[in-house]
Design a protein around this motif. Structure first.
Motif, PDB file in Angstrom:
ATOM      1  N   PHE A  99       0.834  10.115  -6.219  1.00 41.49           N
ATOM      2  CA  PHE A  99       0.503  10.449  -4.831  1.00 41.49           C
ATOM      3  C   PHE A  99       1.530  11.410  -4.241  1.00 41.49           C
ATOM      4  O   PHE A  99       2.735  11.310  -4.533  1.00 41.49           O
ATOM      5  CB  PHE A  99       0.465   9.182  -3.964  1.00 41.49           C
ATOM      6  N   PHE A 100       1.029  12.298  -3.396  1.00 44.27           N
ATOM      7  CA  PHE A 100       1.884  13.226  -2.653  1.00 44.27           C
ATOM      8  C   PHE A 100       1.590  13.075  -1.166  1.00 44.27           C
ATOM      9  O   PHE A 100       0.442  12.826  -0.775  1.00 44.27           O
ATOM     10  CB  PHE A 100       1.593  14.676  -3.071  1.00 44.27           C
ATOM     11  N   LEU A 101       2.620  13.242  -0.372  1.00 50.10           N
ATOM     12  CA  LEU A 101       2.464  13.172   1.079  1.00 50.10           C
ATOM     13  C   LEU A 101       3.374  14.216   1.702  1.00 50.10           C
ATOM     14  O   LEU A 101       4.575  14.239   1.402  1.00 50.10           O
ATOM     15  CB  LEU A 101       2.832  11.765   1.572  1.00 50.10           C
ATOM     16  N   PHE A 159       0.849  -1.196   0.000  1.00 44.27           N
ATOM     17  CA  PHE A 159       0.000   0.000   0.000  1.00 44.27           C
ATOM     18  C   PHE A 159       0.880   1.240   0.000  1.00 44.27           C
ATOM     19  O   PHE A 159       1.857   1.312   0.746  1.00 44.27           O
ATOM     20  CB  PHE A 159      -0.887  -0.019   1.243  1.00 44.27           C
ATOM     21  N   LEU A 160       0.530   2.193  -0.838  1.00 43.86           N
ATOM     22  CA  LEU A 160       1.321   3.419  -0.956  1.00 43.86           C
ATOM     23  C   LEU A 160       0.576   4.547  -0.256  1.00 43.86           C
ATOM     24  O   LEU A 160      -0.534   4.899  -0.647  1.00 43.86           O
ATOM     25  CB  LEU A 160       1.434   3.734  -2.445  1.00 43.86           C
ATOM     26  N   ASP A 161       1.180   5.132   0.762  1.00 46.61           N
ATOM     27  CA  ASP A 161       0.555   6.291   1.400  1.00 46.61           C
ATOM     28  C   ASP A 161       0.607   7.491   0.466  1.00 46.61           C
ATOM     29  O   ASP A 161       1.467   7.574  -0.410  1.00 46.61           O
ATOM     30  CB  ASP A 161       1.276   6.631   2.717  1.00 46.61           C
ATOM     31  N   GLY A 162      -0.289   8.419   0.688  1.00 46.50           N
ATOM     32  CA  GLY A 162      -0.304   9.647  -0.104  1.00 46.50           C
ATOM     33  C   GLY A 162      -1.644   9.883  -0.759  1.00 46.50           C
ATOM     34  O   GLY A 162      -2.512   9.009  -0.770  1.00 46.50           O
ATOM     35  N   MET A 163      -1.822  11.089  -1.272  1.00 43.46           N
ATOM     36  CA  MET A 163      -3.077  11.502  -1.893  1.00 43.46           C
ATOM     37  C   MET A 163      -2.786  12.049  -3.278  1.00 43.46           C
ATOM     38  O   MET A 163      -1.776  12.727  -3.470  1.00 43.46           O
ATOM     39  CB  MET A 163      -3.712  12.640  -1.083  1.00 43.46           C
ATOM     40  N   TRP A 164      -3.668  11.797  -4.219  1.00 37.16           N
ATOM     41  CA  TRP A 164      -3.466  12.450  -5.516  1.00 37.16           C
ATOM     42  C   TRP A 164      -4.030  13.857  -5.446  1.00 37.16           C
ATOM     43  O   TRP A 164      -4.961  14.127  -4.677  1.00 37.16           O
ATOM     44  CB  TRP A 164      -4.030  11.622  -6.650  1.00 37.16           C
ATOM     45  N   THR A 165      -3.440  14.730  -6.234  1.00 33.30           N
ATOM     46  CA  THR A 165      -3.815  16.133  -6.135  1.00 33.30           C
ATOM     47  C   THR A 165      -4.883  16.488  -7.169  1.00 33.30           C
ATOM     48  O   THR A 165      -4.752  16.160  -8.342  1.00 33.30           O
ATOM     49  CB  THR A 165      -2.584  17.049  -6.288  1.00 33.30           C
TER      50      THR A 165
END
Lengths: 329, 329
Positions: free
Chosen positions: B200-202, B104-110
């Motif tokens: 994804f960005f975190l 699983f990759l943490d982060g959110m797409w913008t």
């Protein structure tokens, strides 16, 4: 499945800034719930569910729904617990919609219920009924017998396109309910939608109930009838008396039925079938085909209705009167 | 959003029994990816993504996709890492479909890319191109320029229903691509679909790339053109030269462009616009309205195509020749 509203990271981070939930690691729309948009949140503090309440949910009902979950969770029933922000509010606003954060409940819903699972569901349903006795808010059932005829009238002209003769069959049932629906049975807060996808199991044990967005005040035994209809029929439409017996015996192990509740079961089960037959019929005829909602076949509940119409004695559901009323008032 | 295939707990538990992932705590269908069914899994060992490959994905391509993710992750590019079962397999079968488990990759797409994020995407795209140089499997681009005319022919008769004159405009472009598409530019493995929802960005940093299911071998600068089109236009259709400059300068800080790649950018950007215009047009005309897929407006890419047609020099994208080719071979 449902994600009706998308949320930007900026808006979500601002919303979460009011809570003690650490910082956001990820959020993903999940295919759960048909009325609202749900996201699985991961923060540095843990995993949560974020619900955005869409138009179909009346904002005035939210204190009932959220308060009920909190009330039940405090009394040991496993269900999502609303998380309060630092000001003590469980309900906020996000992306122009009322929004709430809930604890994440581990477990999986069962696609093939076993008799043991049916028994566990009966136990939990009765515990929910008992725990909700002290809940101070009430909510009228928007899908009670009095609502069935107007709902039916809105699609009566096209009912026979789903199955020839369906109009006449529904008319006859509605007339019978209007004349004979039991009025003097114990009432309380009911779940009203305890289908398998709203019950989680983990390692063989029931781990929680979710989706209280149909909960309301109505006859307790009617909730048992809804649950029986949702859990105890096989894919081929046959009633599984082993599962029915398990579910009812689980229920009465916590809350014995009054004799008149037991006797009313066939009528209550017919009514529960009518309620789902009608909402499915309405959706079948009215929800656009390009909707994200998968439409469910109303005929599944027509078959269940016919089964219950053939039931003369509640003992056909698997337990005799002495077994279910032992210890009742 | 996409969950095309449901999975029973029994089948999933049996599938996971071949892995060292502990026992299952929950799984939920997520609204991510349009080609496959994706579930967020929680086990006693951690959080994972389970992907079931649906019919639209060619089974013969799966070793390329899964091998590529593994190859890139091993070289330090943050992307989902395929989890191997105890026999060493990254690909299994579940619910009658090929299936794989990923970290699983943490982060959110913008939803609203900033210039800084555009720069970070350019850097990551170039790193991906560099890291994939040593990847031993190749995959033909199924949506290369040679595929555009047959794709267009399948919906040519109805193109003008979307916008009057669209047929003639596409015909003229296709003829130009057939005569003038650059043939001698550096090739390699490209992502080919690096839209904001695949990055994804975190905490302000790019945390990973996902969805390699369009990856293939093609011109590296064409991938830059696709990414530029996906990140550097505003909702009103205007090109944001600040974002374009940021994205390209990020890219060339890792992999400088050859002069002829730089000069080809306007043509490559027109081609990238045509590729998305055509697949969107095809879906617009052919995907049934009751599908779960939200159809995207092909005219968005028609507007981008027209912008790029008006570009005479690659410097219009924000960087001059000396800046992007410094250090190139």
């Amino acid at each position: 499945m449902a994600v009706y509203t998308d949320v930007t990271e900026q808006d979500l981070a601002a919303f979460l800034g009011r809570y003690d939930l650490g910082s956001l690691s990820s959020y993903k729309g999940i295919a759960e719930g048909v009325e609202n948009s749900n996201f699985l949140l991961r923060t540095t503090a843990g995993t949560y569910i974020l619900t955005l309440y869409e138009k179909r949910v009346n904002r005035g009902d939210l204190p009932f729904f959220i308060g009920l979950m909190e009330h039940l969770a405090e009394r040991g029933l496993s269900c999502p617990l609303p998380v309060h922000d630092r000001s003590g509010n469980a309900l906020g606003e996000l992306a122009g919609r009322p929004a709430a954060v809930f604890t994440f409940l581990d477990g999986m819903w069962t696609r093939r219920p076993s008799p043991e699972q049916c028994r566990a569901v009966g136990v939990s349903l009765a515990r929910m009924h008992e725990s909700a006795r002290s809940f101070p808010i009430a909510r009228r059932n928007g899908l009670a017998p009095a609502d069935w005829r107007p709902l039916y009238d809105s699609c009566a002209g096209r009912a026979d396109t789903v199955e020839p003769g369906l109009s006449a069959e529904i008319e006859a049932e509605l007339a019978d309910f209007e004349a004979n629906w039991p009025a003097d049975l114990p009432e309380g807060v009911i779940h009203a939608d305890l289908f398998p996808d709203n019950v989680f199991f983990l390692a063989g044990e029931l781990s929680g109930l979710i989706d209280f967005y149909f909960a309301c005040n109505d006859l307790l035994a009617y909730d048992l009838a809804i649950t029986l209809g949702a859990w105890c029929f096989e894919p081929d439409g046959s009633y599984n008396v082993t599962k029915g017996r398990a579910l009812i015996s689980g229920y009465v192990s916590v809350r014995p039925l009054a004799p008149r509740e037991y006797e009313a079961l066939p009528m209550l089960c017919r009514g529960a079938s009518m309620r789902f037959l009608l909402t499915r019929l309405y959706d079948w005829l009215n929800v656009p085909d390009d909707s994200f909602v998968t439409k469910k076949d109303p005929r599944e509940y027509l078959r269940k209705l016919r089964f219950h119409r053939g039931v003369r004695e509640a003992s056909a559901y698997g337990l005799d009167r002495a077994e279910v009323t032992k210890g009742s008032e």
